[in-house]
Scaffold this motif. Structure first.
Motif, short mmCIF file in Angstrom:
data_model
loop_
_atom_site.label_atom_id
_atom_site.label_comp_id
_atom_site.label_asym_id
_atom_site.label_seq_id
_atom_site.Cartn_x
_atom_site.Cartn_y
_atom_site.Cartn_z
N SER A 19 0.83 -1.21 0.00
CA SER A 19 0.00 0.00 0.00
C SER A 19 0.87 1.26 0.00
O SER A 19 0.59 2.23 -0.72
N ALA A 20 1.94 1.25 0.80
CA ALA A 20 2.84 2.40 0.81
C ALA A 20 3.54 2.56 -0.53
O ALA A 20 3.76 3.69 -1.02
N ILE A 54 1.80 6.73 -6.97
CA ILE A 54 0.79 7.75 -7.31
C ILE A 54 1.40 9.14 -7.26
O ILE A 54 1.10 10.00 -8.09
N GLU A 55 2.28 9.37 -6.28
CA GLU A 55 2.93 10.69 -6.18
C GLU A 55 3.87 10.95 -7.35
O GLU A 55 4.15 12.10 -7.67
N GLN A 56 4.38 9.90 -8.00
CA GLN A 56 5.30 10.08 -9.13
C GLN A 56 4.59 10.23 -10.48
O GLN A 56 5.23 10.53 -11.47
N MET A 96 -4.63 3.57 -9.94
CA MET A 96 -3.73 3.15 -8.87
C MET A 96 -4.44 3.16 -7.52
O MET A 96 -4.22 2.28 -6.67
N GLU A 97 -5.32 4.16 -7.30
CA GLU A 97 -6.08 4.21 -6.05
C GLU A 97 -7.03 3.02 -5.96
O GLU A 97 -7.23 2.44 -4.88
N GLY A 133 -8.41 -2.31 -3.71
CA GLY A 133 -8.51 -3.76 -3.85
C GLY A 133 -7.54 -4.48 -2.93
O GLY A 133 -7.86 -5.55 -2.40
N LEU A 134 -6.35 -3.91 -2.73
CA LEU A 134 -5.38 -4.50 -1.80
C LEU A 134 -5.92 -4.47 -0.37
O LEU A 134 -5.80 -5.46 0.38
N ALA A 135 -6.54 -3.35 0.02
CA ALA A 135 -7.06 -3.25 1.38
C ALA A 135 -8.24 -4.19 1.61
O ALA A 135 -8.42 -4.72 2.71
N ARG A 136 -9.03 -4.43 0.55
CA ARG A 136 -10.19 -5.32 0.67
C ARG A 136 -9.86 -6.77 0.37
O ARG A 136 -10.74 -7.62 0.33
#
Length: 414
Positions: free
Chosen positions: A247-248, A254-256, A330-331, A336-339
């Motif tokens: 996740s990090a 996303i910032e790039q 990407m979000e 999906g990773l969190a769920r």
């Protein structure tokens, strides 16, 4: 070539007639009376004076004929060169027509892509709403899980306190309480693993259950302890994905995204034309005219060959939506990773990777880094199959039921 210069190859050589005045016949007669000429000599002189103009006239006619032939050949050569130049101009015109057709095709492709992009924007807008709804639902679910975890911890603490209180009342010799506690710990391990995918807590509960059975000092529980040991080995071998780290990493990618460079709509590498030497106007002639015309034509028309379709450039407003939509992909993968939704995670990463290769410069370092990171995470199984540890609880229940069937009151007496 100036008008004052004589034409090449035309030479008119006309000698002026002798302007010497005719001698006085009387003087001649007086001077030449002693040396009077014969009629034959006089005729020969007259014949020689008539041949000379004739020769001159013949030479002049030959010269005119030669100049005319040279002019005819020169004009014929010029016509051939002009015809060749017309052929080249016609070829250049056909190439320009092909170039215009290719440009028209590229324009139609651009319009088609604009239409597709508009549809994608609508789909992404709907997807954005769905992601927002899913995010809200995920937050609610996460809050419910947190509350449930707190309640379970409180319940576990209460049960531990109750078990400790019972131990204090009946003493440590009561193995039935140890067996009941071991059964309860095995249930806790199964629930933590199946509901929360918490392998660490499940393993700790199995170890505590094994300690309770060990404290009974009853070799009859050896089979149950062996099964618990096998389940502990399964949990030790299980490698859970590093969801927090992934996740990090997605957040950093996303910032790039704003640093990505869009791909240019180029057909191929630009070719440097050879430099033409500047000629002095006095050096220009009919021979250099064709070279100058051909050089100017080549500078005005360029034809590039390409085996792949040309990627059209995006308008500035489309570029903004492209960056934002890539962030949304990407979000969505992060959600999906969190769920623990493998399909949502994989599909959004695949779409992000496809857009990255299609719309951004593949030679840019940021594009390469993000593409490699996406390719690595696409192969990760965020929801691997959990090991089955329910066999320990079933083995303990079978052993417990067998003891109750054999000696219903024996356990309490131990």
């Amino acid at each position: 070539m100036s008008e004052e210069d004589p034409k090449p190859g035309v030479i008119i050589d006309v000698e002026p007639e002798d302007a010497t005045p005719a001698p006085d016949e009387h003087a001649i007669d007086a001077d030449n009376e002693p040396q009077a000429q014969t009629p034959t000599e006089t005729g020969q002189e007259k014949s020689g004076s008539n041949i000379l103009p004739l020769v001159i006239a013949i030479i002049a006619l030959l010269s005119v004929a030669g100049a005319g032939w040279y002019g005819y050949e020169y004009t014929k050569q010029l016509r051939e060169e002009l015809a060749a130049m017309n052929v080249r101009v016609e070829q250049a015109r056909e190439q320009q027509t092909q170039l215009n057709n290719a440009l028209g095709n590229a324009t139609e492709t651009l319009r088609a892509q604009e239409g597709v992009l508009g549809e994608q924007q609508q789909v992404l807008s709907q997807q954005q709403d769905a992601v927002q709804q899913a995010r809200d639902a995920f937050k609610q679910q996460e809050q419910k899980l947190a509350d449930e975890n707190v309640r379970l911890q409180e319940r576990e603490a209460e049960l531990r306190a109750a078990v400790a209180d019972v131990h204090r009342r009946v003493g440590r010799s009561g193995t039935q309480w140890m067996i009941a506690e071991a059964e309860y710990l095995l249930r806790i391990a199964s629930h933590r693993l199946s509901l929360a995918r918490d392998t660490k807590t499940a393993r700790l509960a199995l170890e505590l259950a094994d300690q309770r059975l060990r404290d009974t000092n009853d070799p009859g529980w050896t089979g149950v302890r062996e099964q618990i040991a096998r389940d502990i080995a399964k949990l030790s071998a299980f490698e859970a994905p590093d969801e927090a780290g992934m996740s990090a990493r997605l957040s950093a990618l996303i910032e790039q995204i704003p640093q990505l460079q869009l791909a240019r709509a180029t057909i191929g590498p630009e070719r440097t034309l050879p430099e033409r030497p500047d000629r002095d106007p006095s050096e220009r002639s009919w021979d250099t005219l064709l070279d100058d015309l051909w050089g100017g034509l080549k500078d005005s028309v360029r034809i590039h060959e390409r085996d792949q379709p040309v990627q059209a450039m995006l308008a500035p407003e489309h570029q903004f939506f492209l960056y934002e939509n890539l962030k949304l992909q990407m979000e969505a993968a992060r959600l999906g990773l969190a769920r623990n939704d493998q399909a949502l995670f994989h599909d959004n990463l695949a779409t992000a990777g496809e857009w990255l290769n299609k719309y951004f410069n593949p030679e840019d370092g940021t594009t390469k880094a993000i593409g490699e990171a996406i390719a690595q995470m696409r192969d990760v199984q965020i929801r691997p199959e959990l090991p089955d540890i329910s066999q320990s609880l079933r083995t303990l229940q079978v052993r417990k039921k067998l003891m109750e069937d054999v000696a219903p009151s024996g356990v309490a007496e131990q």
